[in-house]
Scaffold this motif. Structure first.
Motif, PDB file in Angstrom:
ATOM      1  N   ALA A   1       1.102 -12.099  -5.475  1.00 49.24           N
ATOM      2  CA  ALA A   1       1.064 -10.998  -6.437  1.00 49.24           C
ATOM      3  C   ALA A   1       1.758  -9.756  -5.890  1.00 49.24           C
ATOM      4  CB  ALA A   1      -0.389 -10.662  -6.788  1.00 49.24           C
TER       5      ALA A   1
ATOM      6  N   CYS B   1       2.512  -7.708   1.288  1.00 49.51           N
ATOM      7  CA  CYS B   1       1.289  -7.489   2.076  1.00 49.51           C
ATOM      8  C   CYS B   1       1.471  -7.938   3.520  1.00 49.51           C
ATOM      9  CB  CYS B   1       0.112  -8.230   1.466  1.00 49.51           C
ATOM     10  SG  CYS B   1       0.153 -10.030   1.660  1.00 49.51           S
TER      11      CYS B   1
ATOM     12  N   HIS C   1       1.054  -5.871  -6.903  1.00 48.64           N
ATOM     13  CA  HIS C   1      -0.400  -5.945  -6.867  1.00 48.64           C
ATOM     14  C   HIS C   1      -0.916  -6.632  -5.616  1.00 48.64           C
ATOM     15  CE1 HIS C   1       0.368  -5.989 -11.435  1.00 48.64           C
ATOM     16  NE2 HIS C   1       0.083  -4.756 -11.063  1.00 48.64           N
ATOM     17  N   LEU C   2      -2.174  -6.381  -5.318  1.00 46.17           N
ATOM     18  CA  LEU C   2      -2.816  -7.021  -4.170  1.00 46.17           C
ATOM     19  C   LEU C   2      -3.812  -8.054  -4.665  1.00 46.17           C
ATOM     20  CD1 LEU C   2      -3.351  -3.986  -1.808  1.00 46.17           C
ATOM     21  CD2 LEU C   2      -1.754  -5.875  -1.528  1.00 46.17           C
ATOM     22  N   GLY C   3      -3.547  -9.326  -4.336  1.00 47.19           N
ATOM     23  CA  GLY C   3      -4.476 -10.363  -4.777  1.00 47.19           C
ATOM     24  C   GLY C   3      -5.220 -10.977  -3.610  1.00 47.19           C
ATOM     25  N   CYS C   4      -4.620 -10.940  -2.399  1.00 44.50           N
ATOM     26  CA  CYS C   4      -5.304 -11.606  -1.290  1.00 44.50           C
ATOM     27  C   CYS C   4      -5.096 -10.908   0.047  1.00 44.50           C
ATOM     28  CB  CYS C   4      -4.880 -13.068  -1.179  1.00 44.50           C
ATOM     29  SG  CYS C   4      -3.236 -13.331  -0.498  1.00 44.50           S
ATOM     30  N   GLU C   5      -3.989 -10.210   0.168  1.00 41.86           N
ATOM     31  CA  GLU C   5      -3.629  -9.534   1.415  1.00 41.86           C
ATOM     32  C   GLU C   5      -3.536 -10.457   2.621  1.00 41.86           C
ATOM     33  OE1 GLU C   5      -4.523  -4.860   1.731  1.00 41.86           O
ATOM     34  OE2 GLU C   5      -6.298  -5.966   1.094  1.00 41.86           O
TER      35      GLU C   5
ATOM     36  N   TYR D   1      -1.344  -9.992 -13.968  1.00 40.50           N
ATOM     37  CA  TYR D   1      -1.501  -9.562 -12.571  1.00 40.50           C
ATOM     38  C   TYR D   1      -0.508 -10.268 -11.660  1.00 40.50           C
ATOM     39  CZ  TYR D   1      -4.269  -7.305  -8.907  1.00 40.50           C
ATOM     40  OH  TYR D   1      -4.701  -6.496  -7.883  1.00 40.50           O
TER      41      TYR D   1
ATOM     42  N   ASP E   1       0.844  -1.197   0.000  1.00 38.26           N
ATOM     43  CA  ASP E   1       0.000   0.000   0.000  1.00 38.26           C
ATOM     44  C   ASP E   1       0.883   1.252   0.000  1.00 38.26           C
ATOM     45  OD1 ASP E   1      -2.987  -0.945   1.921  1.00 38.26           O
ATOM     46  OD2 ASP E   1      -2.499  -1.072  -0.217  1.00 38.26           O
TER      47      ASP E   1
ATOM     48  N   GLN F   1       4.647  -9.545  -4.243  1.00 41.38           N
ATOM     49  CA  GLN F   1       6.055  -9.715  -3.904  1.00 41.38           C
ATOM     50  C   GLN F   1       6.940  -8.567  -4.346  1.00 41.38           C
ATOM     51  OE1 GLN F   1       6.401 -14.538  -3.499  1.00 41.38           O
ATOM     52  NE2 GLN F   1       7.411 -13.609  -5.221  1.00 41.38           N
TER      53      GLN F   1
ATOM     54  N   CYS G   1      -1.115 -15.520  -2.291  1.00 42.95           N
ATOM     55  CA  CYS G   1      -1.107 -15.522  -3.760  1.00 42.95           C
ATOM     56  C   CYS G   1       0.213 -15.064  -4.373  1.00 42.95           C
ATOM     57  CB  CYS G   1      -2.243 -14.669  -4.293  1.00 42.95           C
ATOM     58  SG  CYS G   1      -1.981 -12.884  -4.145  1.00 42.95           S
TER      59      CYS G   1
END
Lengths: 286, 804, 171
Positions: free
Chosen positions: C51, C64, C41-45, C105, C29, C53, C49
């Motif tokens: 995404a 995250c 990117h944020l895929g699951c927080e 993504y 964030d 990294q 996932c």
């Protein structure tokens, strides 16, 4: 899924971290690697008033031989364990276990101290600590103390650590001659929480088993030492008859709760299968 | 339609068209050209919806029902409104003034019924996770903090969670509807009863399918920006069908259609999840109108599991009737499926079951068929079309019972299929459920598959390994797949969903081609496919083409991406537009050069002599003249370097493709674990424009199907509580458990378009679960064990073996 | 209580950044919202996932599950920085040539794991590659092409262009 607000303190020493815990009370939490804690915070399953970050506390990242034990600092990461020659040589069961822990990125940040302190029933290290009779090192306002692994893990995410104590390290006894070890777990996918797992340490005198420690993970609220199965193996040469006896004895040792992946009957069956494969593996080894 | 005059150039070995080569040839159909336009995605420089920055943006989170079924006794947002950063807290009643409700029914599904659904629920929540209020704040975290201050009093109502109980109807979710049946359908062919009564062999089996969901990597995302000065709205939306959403926002928000602009940024996967109307997304748009400022909603992963459409919860009893020689006489299907408490808008939640009825028995030449379908409401999350809609069920039922029949008759499963697959020269063909097949290639595909996998070799090896206690299984799954749908899919039912698409193609002054297309991109390579077609049609290199999709203010009006229609329908529009542009270019060239148009051609970015290939002028020069020096052209001549063409499939309701898959597994009889050793697919999607892209679609689809077969399940307890709403507990396929997947092609172009391309996006998912199931059951056959309930977990396999 | 803020000094893609940030803000964030680096990117927080990294002090981590505050005094490298300095060039070319991505993504996270493999496991075979990327969720490709792409870089095969960039970009 954003974490709730919390106070945040960067501790510069163990003493400072303890002082903060004492001052802030029960709802302050230690932040080690954060791989479990951060997920719980993001999911808002946990709402601590304060996080005490111990990343900057010196002296918690060592792996060193101290007499007949290997002492591992609480902030040692899974990746460091995986790369340590000392661990590979002197605590091979732990070395075998690390690749089963989560995934690459988690292993770079997650710590052994964090894992032991959390005491997730499906975590690997608590079972290894019980199998090898490790000692958990704590420090608090009442001083430093050491708790045997058997006594440390009390229940579901519950340990003997008091809220104002910090887990600063763990000591594993160096393997005696004649010890053979094996770790394995069954999980749906690589890196998943285990459906059931086994940390096994057998001491051999020639072909004969003189001592056995079988610690199961994901088979109860805390690591389960399968005492009847262990007893069925001691004094034998781990022949097929002994293995069968141990597998049967397991019925009395394990009373696993069911979860999304397996009901109790399935878990018991898998525990038996794991035991058989583990002992067969170990009787081959030297 | 005319026969295709573009001969596909199929590149068998050429995986990559290197930059140097593209100058030498401008015929790209059939070449594995890399997606240079997508390079930005590899540098973290794409622009997904959450990457957009907009001033005065409000973030919305929703107060979601913790109960599967409950009346809202009281809802107090006062304390929440006072929290830091809060812009507004709004309930369903207040929002209803800005957004009208909807009902998810269509005219061509006779008798389908559903209840009215609002953007935010009023009075009653009907599934765990349904939104009952919205909180808009300056940041997402402030909005989530405020949730703790919302006071809701619930009157918990009994939840209907079991499909059979729902059908029996003791508890009716919407009393005004009379029962819980959303949709019912029956059909039977003449001669059915007699065929089943006189058959030598009739087998019956029940198959169960667990509901599961798409788990797109990028969650659902929408940013609505209402302009009060214009009474217009721009909606950035991770949607597959921007024109459909434009129409829906217009009608439900009361904004003129042309004042609604829907823009698709880069989309992180959709698979059908992002083609539906979601209440919380409509609420987001309505909030923007109400608050007169931009509002964004990104579903987090827990919200995704609770509210992204689920799919495929079925229990189906199937019977097969055969002669003792192994000829299939007919199939008999009883399918019960449990959807959510509402049929999803606008495509309805009846389509999936309807497809199962249409497609069961698909590849085979039997004449008799009976089907009975009940689609019932439950108090679980809503369900709707998800990649391969209905096919995975139909194929699993069919291929499963076919294997049972082969086993009962002691026939090899491949031979049994060979005996019964519709012959490759039997077309056009009308299927017992009413479907019409233009031309399929089942036998060619079967032959190619058996050769590719060395079927006989694998069988011999299987027998040898069984002696050593190693248990491998081989599973086959033949299938047909719906692609390129005409208005028969939705339009005829009254939905304002377009079955046609358009392409506007333009030569820019510097000699580059700009193509606007109404089909959208979610990563499958649509834009790359159009680049190749446009380049080929006009006569330029792929590096000279830019494709734009996903903006209703700019791109032509069309259907978007769904039902594997992008390449076949959008591609044809691009082809026709490209050909027309080339013709117009040659008109200008003829005028400039004072030569007969028929003696000229466009090749390699140049106007050339058609016979000799001699360069006459670069397109950049033609562009310069046409745009800046038209004074040098004949007096009555008007250049037209922008051309639009639309295309809709007319002759067939759906353009069917066919394929066949095989799975090789090894089952650990002690643990119940299944190791996937290898997977094959031979498919026929007509003209293949980019083999590499098709291969990747097939592979990705297969892995998604494997997920359903082995891992994925939305687990609800009896009271309608989702038990596994995180990625730790809902198991998606990760790399370590997946096999290498070999893909082969057969090409039977459709004659309904010049391009001849059919669709390829869903076939992998359609056939994989059946192939996996058949492989597992093949491995278990010596023990008389069998699994028929997906997912095929270790526990289920152990139970089948009697070990637990 | 009002939101806790903490001063954090971190080097991001080689540039020193000093901010007072919410203690609870995770690293992704912070990168996306405060620094405009939207490549992660944020895929699951919740750390599953991959995404999200990024690299912290050269190690791949889940962004995250890392508080931005935890990166005080450390070095963060994102996909944008590793693209600009050429570290990812060979992998990016291989991913392009093998179509080892579709929606993109997962790609930033996947490429960072791939870089770790290239740096630390150059002898990995297909099974080991699959094992090492088993913490990165891809819904589009089915993983086969990703394994192909990484294998190509490890074996030093592929186009001359990829070869040249690989040699030029290594440090």
């Amino acid at each position: 899924m954003k974490a709730p607000n919390f106070d945040y303190v960067r501790a510069g020493s163990v003493q400072q971290a303890i002082d903060e815990l004492v001052a802030r009370g029960d709802s302050a939490q230690i932040l080690a690697g954060g791989q479990s804690l951060m997920a719980m915070l993001n999911l808002r399953l946990s709402t601590p008033s304060c996080l005490i970050d111990i990343a900057g506390v010196p002296g918690l990242r060592e792996i060193e031989q101290v007499g007949k034990t290997v002492r591992i600092g609480a902030m040692v990461t899974h990746a460091q364990l995986q790369q340590s020659a000392l661990i590979a040589d002197q605590v091979p069961l732990l070395a075998q276990t690390v690749p089963h822990v989560a995934h690459l990125a988690i292993r770079n940040s997650g710590t052994i101290g964090g894992s032991l302190a959390l005491a997730d029933p499906a975590a690997e290290y608590p079972a290894v600590a019980v199998a090898l009779q490790a000692n958990i090192l704590l420090q608090g306002p009442r001083g430093a103390r050491s708790v045997a692994a058997d006594a440390f893990f009390e229940g579901f995410y519950r340990t003997a650590r008091q809220p104002d104590e910090i887990l600063v390290g763990v000591e594993f006894p160096i393997a005696p001659a004649g010890r053979r070890v094996h770790f394995d777990e069954l999980s749906r996918r690589r890196g998943d929480y285990a459906m059931v797992g086994l940390a096994a340490a057998l001491d051999f005198d020639g072909a004969r088993i003189t001592a056995a420690r079988l610690a199961y993970l994901a088979a109860g609220e805390r690591p389960v030492l399968a005492r009847q199965a262990m007893a069925a193996l001691v004094g034998t040469s781990a022949d097929d008859k002994a293995i069968q006896a141990a597998q049967q004895a397991l019925d009395a040792d394990l009373d696993p709760p069911g979860d999304l992946q397996a009901d109790p009957a399935t878990k018991k069956h898998l525990a038996r299968v794991l035991l058989g494969r583990c002992i067969q593996q170990l009787r081959q080894a030297t | 339609m005319n026969a295709p005059n573009l001969t596909p150039v199929v590149a068998e070995d050429n995986r990559v068209a290197k930059p140097a080569d593209t100058a030498a040839t401008t015929r790209y159909i059939g070449q594995s050209v890399p997606r240079s336009g997508a390079r930005k995605l590899l540098q973290g420089r794409g622009a997904y919806l959450d990457d957009i920055r907009v001033p005065r943006l409000g973030h919305v989170v929703f107060v979601r029902s913790p109960h599967a079924h409950a009346r809202i006794v009281s809802l107090n947002l006062d304390a929440a409104r006072k929290q830091p950063g809060i812009i507004a807290a709004v309930d369903g009643r207040a929002l209803a003034e800005y957004c009208t409700p909807w009902i998810g029914v269509l005219g061509h599904l006779k008798g389908i019924k559903s209840a009215e659904q609002h953007a935010i629920a009023i009075d009653r929540a009907c599934w765990q996770g349904e939104a009952v209020a919205a909180i808009v704040a300056e940041t997402r975290r402030q909005a989530e903090d405020a949730l703790d201050h919302v006071q809701v009093e619930w009157d918990v109502l009994p939840a209907v969670t079991d499909m059979r109980a729902s059908l029996a109807g003791e508890q009716v979710i919407h009393p005004q509807l009379g029962d819980n049946i959303c949709f019912h359908r029956e059909l039977v062919t003449e001669g059915f009863d007699e065929a089943f009564a006189s058959a030598d062999l009739v087998l019956e089996k029940t198959y169960d399918f667990a509901r599961h969901t798409g788990v797109t990597n990028e969650p659902r995302a929408i940013l609505a920006d209402y302009n009060p000065a214009e009474h217009s709205i721009t909606v950035y939306h991770a949607t597959q069908a921007p024109n459909m959403m434009q129409d829906i926002f217009s009608r439900h928000l009361g904004i003129p259609e042309s004042s609604v602009r829907v823009v698709c940024k880069d989309v992180g996967g959709s698979f059908g999840i992002k083609v539906h109307v979601y209440a919380d997304e409509m609420a987001t748009a309505a909030l923007s109108v109400m608050l007169r400022r931009p509002v964004k909603f990104i579903a987090d992963r827990m919200e995704s599991f609770l509210t992204d459409i689920h799919a495929r919860e079925h229990t189906a009893k199937v019977r097969i009737a055969c002669t003792k020689d192994g000829d299939i006489l007919g199939f008999d299907l009883d399918d019960l499926t449990g959807i959510g408490p509402y049929s999803v808008y606008p495509r309805t939640s009846g389509i999936e079951g309807n497809q199962v009825v249409n497609l069961t028995g698909g590849p085979y030449k039997h004449k008799q068929y009976r089907a009975n379908l009940d689609v019932v409401f439950t108090n679980k999350n809503v369900t709707c079309q998800y990649r391969a809609v209905g096919h995975p069920i139909a194929v699993a039922l069919t291929e499963g019972i076919v294997d049972e029949a082969a086993r009962a008759l002691k026939m090899d499963p491949a031979e049994f299929r060979r005996r019964n697959l519709i012959a490759d020269d039997a077309y056009p063909y009308t299927f017992p459920s009413g479907l019409k097949f233009e031309k399929l290639s089942h036998h060619q595909c079967l032959d190619k598959l058996l050769a590719a996998m060395d079927y006989d070799g694998l069988r011999a090896e299987q027998a040898q390994l069984r002696e050593k206690g190693i248990h491998r299984g081989i599973g086959l799954a033949a299938m047909i797949e719906v692609t390129n749908p005409s208005p028969a899919f939705y339009g005829v039912g009254g939905a304002r969903i377009s079955a046609q698409d358009g392409a506007t193609i333009r030569l820019d002054p510097a000699g580059m081609i700009n193509v606007l297309v109404s089909v959208t991109e979610q990563g499958q390579g649509t834009e790359a496919v159009f680049t190749q077609i446009a380049a080929t049609a006009v006569g330029v290199g792929v590096d000279k083409v830019r494709v734009v999709t996903g903006d209703t203010a700019i791109t032509p009006y069309g259907g978007g991406t769904w039902a594997s229609r992008g390449a076949g329908i959008g591609g044809e529009a691009v082809l026709q537009a490209g050909k027309a542009l080339k013709s117009n270019i040659l008109d200008i060239a003829a005028a400039i050069l004072s030569q007969d148009k028929a003696t000229l051609d466009v090749r390699n970015d140049q106007v050339v002599d058609r016979a000799t290939g001699e360069h006459k002028m670069p397109l950049s020069e033609l562009g310069r003249v046409a745009y800046f020096r038209p004074d040098t052209l004949p007096m009555n001549f008007q250049s037209e370097l922008t051309v639009t063409r639309h295309y809709t499939p007319r002759e067939y309701g759906f353009t069917f493709t066919n394929g066949i898959q095989a799975s090789l597994v090894e089952v650990d009889l002690d643990t119940g674990f299944v190791k996937l050793l290898k997977h094959w697919c031979v498919e026929d999607c007509g003209t293949v424009i980019n083999p590499m892209l098709v291969d990747e679609q097939i592979r990705g689809g297969i892995v998604q199907g494997i997920g359903a077969a082995l891992f994925e399940e939305c687990v609800y307890d009896e009271s309608g509580q989702l038990q596994n709403g995180t990625m730790a507990d809902y198991l998606v396929p990760m790399s370590a458990e997946m096999p290498d997947i070999e893909v082969g092609h057969v090409e039977t172009p459709t004659r309904t378009s010049e391009l001849g391309a059919k669709g390829a996006g869903e076939a992998g998912t359609a056939g994989a679960p059946a192939a996996i199931m058949n492989a597992i059951n093949d491995a278990l056959a010596p023990f008389g064990a069998n699994v028929a309930a997906q997912p095929f977990t270790p526990q289920r396999i152990l139970r089948a073996l009697g070990k637990v | 209580m009002s939101e806790t803020r903490i001063k954090t000094c971190v080097t991001v893609n080689g540039q020193s950044v000093e901010r007072e940030i919410p203690a609870r803000q995770h690293l992704v964030d912070f990168l996306r919202e405060d620094l405009g680096l939207t490549g992660s990117h944020l895929g699951c927080e919740h750390g599953v996932c991959g995404a999200c990294q990024v690299m912290v002090d050269g190690q791949v981590v889940r962004g995250c599950l890392t508080l931005a505050a935890q990166t005080d005094g450390r070095r963060v490298d994102t996909v944008e920085g590793l693209s600009d300095n050429g570290e990812l060039a060979a992998l990016q070319q291989a991913f392009l040539e093998h179509n080892a991505f579709q929606c993109g993504y997962c790609s930033s996270g996947m490429l960072l794991t791939a870089l770790h493999i290239v740096r630390n496991h150059p002898q990995a075979d297909r099974d080991e590659i699959r094992d090492l990327i088993s913490g990165n969720y891809c819904r589009c490709t089915g993983y086969h092409a990703i394994v192909d792409a990484i294998e190509t870089v490890l074996r030093g095969a592929g186009s001359a262009l990829a070869q040249a960039k690989h040699n030029g970009g290594s440090r």
